[in-house]
Design an enzyme around this catalytic site. Structure first.
Site, mmCIF file in Angstrom:
data_model
loop_
_atom_site.group_PDB
_atom_site.id
_atom_site.type_symbol
_atom_site.label_atom_id
_atom_site.label_comp_id
_atom_site.label_asym_id
_atom_site.label_seq_id
_atom_site.Cartn_x
_atom_site.Cartn_y
_atom_site.Cartn_z
ATOM 1 N N HIS A 1 0.852 -1.189 0.000
ATOM 2 C CA HIS A 1 0.000 0.000 0.000
ATOM 3 C C HIS A 1 0.883 1.233 0.000
ATOM 4 O O HIS A 1 1.933 1.235 0.639
ATOM 5 C CB HIS A 1 -0.919 0.011 1.235
ATOM 6 C CG HIS A 1 -2.077 0.922 1.082
ATOM 7 N ND1 HIS A 1 -1.992 2.273 1.355
ATOM 8 C CD2 HIS A 1 -3.330 0.687 0.648
ATOM 9 C CE1 HIS A 1 -3.165 2.818 1.098
ATOM 10 N NE2 HIS A 1 -4.000 1.894 0.660
ATOM 11 N N ASP B 1 -7.942 -5.342 -0.075
ATOM 12 C CA ASP B 1 -8.463 -6.193 -1.149
ATOM 13 C C ASP B 1 -8.095 -7.663 -1.001
ATOM 14 O O ASP B 1 -8.586 -8.496 -1.758
ATOM 15 C CB ASP B 1 -7.925 -5.682 -2.496
ATOM 16 C CG ASP B 1 -8.545 -4.351 -2.864
ATOM 17 O OD1 ASP B 1 -9.765 -4.222 -2.691
ATOM 18 O OD2 ASP B 1 -7.822 -3.449 -3.305
HETATM 19 N N1 CMC Z 1 4.028 -7.476 -4.873
HETATM 20 C C1 CMC Z 1 5.378 -7.478 -5.010
HETATM 21 N N2 CMC Z 1 6.168 -6.425 -4.795
HETATM 22 C C2 CMC Z 1 5.576 -5.290 -4.421
HETATM 23 C C3 CMC Z 1 4.191 -5.194 -4.262
HETATM 24 C C4 CMC Z 1 3.399 -6.349 -4.489
HETATM 25 N N3 CMC Z 1 2.088 -6.317 -4.339
HETATM 26 N N4 CMC Z 1 3.857 -3.941 -3.900
HETATM 27 C C5 CMC Z 1 5.014 -3.260 -3.835
HETATM 28 N N5 CMC Z 1 6.057 -4.083 -4.145
HETATM 29 C C6 CMC Z 1 7.483 -3.740 -4.124
HETATM 30 C C7 CMC Z 1 7.869 -2.877 -5.333
HETATM 31 O O1 CMC Z 1 8.268 -3.662 -6.420
HETATM 32 C C8 CMC Z 1 8.989 -2.043 -4.764
HETATM 33 O O2 CMC Z 1 10.140 -2.846 -4.689
HETATM 34 P P1 CMC Z 1 11.597 -2.184 -4.975
HETATM 35 O O3 CMC Z 1 11.751 -1.108 -3.948
HETATM 36 O O4 CMC Z 1 12.544 -3.316 -4.844
HETATM 37 O O5 CMC Z 1 11.519 -1.629 -6.378
HETATM 38 C C9 CMC Z 1 8.531 -1.784 -3.316
HETATM 39 O O6 CMC Z 1 7.706 -2.909 -2.981
HETATM 40 C C10 CMC Z 1 7.749 -0.486 -3.137
HETATM 41 O O7 CMC Z 1 6.609 -0.548 -3.987
HETATM 42 P P2 CMC Z 1 6.008 0.636 -4.862
HETATM 43 O O8 CMC Z 1 5.489 0.090 -6.155
HETATM 44 O O9 CMC Z 1 6.985 1.769 -4.935
HETATM 45 O O10 CMC Z 1 4.803 1.079 -3.951
HETATM 46 P P3 CMC Z 1 3.644 2.056 -4.367
HETATM 47 O O11 CMC Z 1 3.307 2.797 -3.146
HETATM 48 O O12 CMC Z 1 4.004 2.846 -5.567
HETATM 49 O O13 CMC Z 1 2.461 1.057 -4.804
HETATM 50 C C11 CMC Z 1 0.610 -0.385 -4.679
HETATM 51 C C12 CMC Z 1 1.438 0.703 -3.962
HETATM 52 C C13 CMC Z 1 -0.650 -0.649 -3.874
HETATM 53 C C14 CMC Z 1 0.206 0.102 -6.087
HETATM 54 C C15 CMC Z 1 1.468 -1.669 -4.790
HETATM 55 O O14 CMC Z 1 1.829 -2.124 -3.492
HETATM 56 C C16 CMC Z 1 0.766 -2.766 -5.566
HETATM 57 O O15 CMC Z 1 0.830 -2.777 -6.804
HETATM 58 N N6 CMC Z 1 0.059 -3.717 -4.847
HETATM 59 C C17 CMC Z 1 -0.682 -4.745 -5.538
HETATM 60 C C18 CMC Z 1 -2.010 -4.176 -6.026
HETATM 61 C C19 CMC Z 1 -2.979 -3.947 -4.887
HETATM 62 O O16 CMC Z 1 -3.190 -4.816 -4.046
HETATM 63 N N7 CMC Z 1 -3.638 -2.775 -4.896
HETATM 64 C C20 CMC Z 1 -4.641 -2.402 -3.901
HETATM 65 C C21 CMC Z 1 -4.175 -1.285 -3.016
HETATM 66 S S1 CMC Z 1 -5.218 -1.041 -1.571
HETATM 67 C C22 CMC Z 1 -6.774 -0.630 -2.163
HETATM 68 C C23 CMC Z 1 -6.833 0.511 -3.100
HETATM 69 O O17 CMC Z 1 -6.038 1.452 -3.064
HETATM 70 O O18 CMC Z 1 -7.760 0.532 -3.890
#
Ligand code: CMC
Length: 428
Positions: free
Chosen positions: A308, A365
């Site tokens: 998140h 989710d």
């Molecule tokens: N699986 C694997 N690796 C992950 C995931 C994941 N679900 N989420 C983040 N990471 C890794 C990412 O690759 C990065 O690694 P590194 O620093 O080595 O490059 C690190 O964790 C930080 O992630 P980020 O992408 O910079 O984080 P963000 O804040 O930009 O993204 C997110 C947040 C929710 C989009 C992401 O965690 C994600 O894609 N999660 C899966 C989709 C999901 O469940 N979404 C629902 C969110 S909650 C409800 C809503 O908002 O609607």
């Protein structure tokens, strides 16, 4: 926001030193105001994904992502989930206070009275592709509300905004269930004003197949609680979208339709569908949990329902939803296989340093999909349920923005890295 302009931070740059005011929020968090930065220094800020940028002051929702705290209007989500209905919570989020019994009755009566949609609108929904994704159909239908209800589309008229609020809240479940009924080739069911909000939605969706008795009560309670847990989440992608679109003075229907579109993506609300598809794929392919997590770590796939932008600890909503899922899915000796798989996946991820080092925990989710599936909602309706839950938040933010004295049209800057000026070929 404190108006104590005594506190400042200093920015030292080539041209000198700029003092920037620091505001302190209700919970002690500090925000540096950058309004004067461009004018004073000629510099802008670069903050991809707005991870560090507060675009407004708001009184609606407080989140402490490190501590796993979520409160609507000051009330902890854990209390609202157990002690308040979705309508009470929606009233709280939109109007700022929990309703007195008379206020709740009036709100509820207005929603019952406005739940119907015009026959032409019903025909419009029926004419849309029946196998299309319900989020696309719902956004389109909501967009047309401004055309059917032009008398409540003026953002400058408070009474019209209030009427539009009631119409949106009242009609979204009717629109959603009609889209669902069409998708399965069944006749849409009109709203029944003898039923409460959640029961009416379940009945319009499942008709005679809606569970009754003890199971019916459990489903009503579960859907209601899930809607409460989704009711607002401050400046998430879809709510920020509603504010951005509304900042151009677009009407509330257009702004909410834009929020529905933003919610549809798998990184946001679409994740609940993506989680279930991921669990089914793991089950059907026979891959072990360890091997699946290796694929995640090698960045072949994401672990959907994990991670998140704001929570770097357990998402408090996911804790509540996990308890709910256990109540519904572990009721007999034959536990739901996808729920069991989700539990194992969560446990394995939380023991793996890839996830713990990055502070990746289950989000809202992760377990919602397995609950909705058990209730009989098809996978592509999961995000629609999220949208029904999030509507009070979208509406509350749209309304709050209209009264914000610091309100300006949303217009971010960019960091230009394209070509410098060059000669057009016609100039030789
Ligand atoms: N699986 C694997 N690796 C992950 C995931 C994941 N679900 N989420 C983040 N990471 C890794 C990412 O690759 C990065 O690694 P590194 O620093 O080595 O490059 C690190 O964790 C930080 O992630 P980020 O992408 O910079 O984080 P963000 O804040 O930009 O993204 C997110 C947040 C929710 C989009 C992401 O965690 C994600 O894609 N999660 C899966 C989709 C999901 O469940 N979404 C629902 C969110 S909650 C409800 C809503 O908002 O609607």
């Amino acid at each position: 926001m404190s108006d104590d302009k005594e506190r400042t931070v200093e920015l030292h740059y080539e041209g000198g030193v700029l003092k920037l005011p620091v505001f302190t929020g209700t919970e002690g968090e500090n925000t540096v105001e950058l309004k004067t930065l461009l004018g004073s220094t000629g510099m802008t800020t670069l903050d991809p994904g707005f991870g560090n940028t507060a675009s407004c002051s708001s009184k609606i929702t407080y989140i402490d992502g490190a501590a796993g705290i979520l409160r609507y209007r000051g009330y902890p989500i854990e209390d609202l989930a157990v002690h308040s209905t979705f309508l009470e919570t929606a009233y709280l989020v939109i109007y700022g206070e929990l309703p007195e019994p008379g206020q709740l009755k009036e709100f509820s009566d207005k929603l019952r009275d406005n739940a119907d949609i015009p026959a032409e609108m019903g025909a419009f929904i029926d004419a849309m592709p029946r196998n299309g994704h319900p989020m696309a159909l719902m956004a389109s239908a909501v967009n047309t509300l401004a055309a059917y209800y032009a008398d409540s589309a003026d953002p400058g008229d408070e009474e019209q905004v209030e009427l539009a609020t009631i119409r949106l809240m009242a009609k979204l479940p009717t629109i959603a269930s009609r889209i669902y009924r069409n998708s399965i080739g069944e006749t849409p069911i009109d709203p029944d004003d003898s039923l409460d909000y959640v029961d009416n939605f379940i009945r319009m969706t499942f008709g005679d197949n809606a569970p009754t008795g003890e199971l019916g009560d459990l489903f009503n309670k579960a859907v209601g609680m899930l809607l409460v847990l989704h009711a607002d989440h401050e400046l998430n992608c879809s709510t920020a979208t509603v504010r951005v679109v509304g900042s151009s003075q677009a009407d509330i229907f257009a702004s909410v339709a834009s929020g529905i579109n933003a919610l549809s993506g798998p990184s946001h609300g679409g994740a609940n569908q993506a989680v279930l598809e991921m669990l089914e794929e793991i089950r059907d392919s026979g891959i072990s949990i360890e091997d699946f997590l290796e694929k995640v770590k090698s960045r072949e796939v994401r672990l959907m329902g994990f991670g998140h932008r704001v929570y770097k600890n357990f998402d408090p909503r996911s804790k509540e939803i996990k308890v709910l899922a256990s109540q519904i899915l572990d009721r007999d000796e034959n536990p739901d296989e996808l729920f069991a798989l989700a539990l194992k996946l969560e446990a394995a991820a939380l023991e793996d340093s890839y996830f713990t080092e990055r502070k990746l925990y289950p989000n809202v989710d992760f377990y919602t999909g397995v609950i909705y599936r058990t209730m009989g909602f098809p996978t592509n309706m999961f995000t629609v349920l999220f949208a029904i839950g999030r509507l009070p938040g979208w509406v509350a933010h749209y309304r709050e923005q209209l009264h914000d004295p610091a309100f300006r049209i949303a217009r971010p800057r960019q960091h230009y890295i394209g070509s410098a000026e060059r000669r057009h070929p016609s100039q030789g």
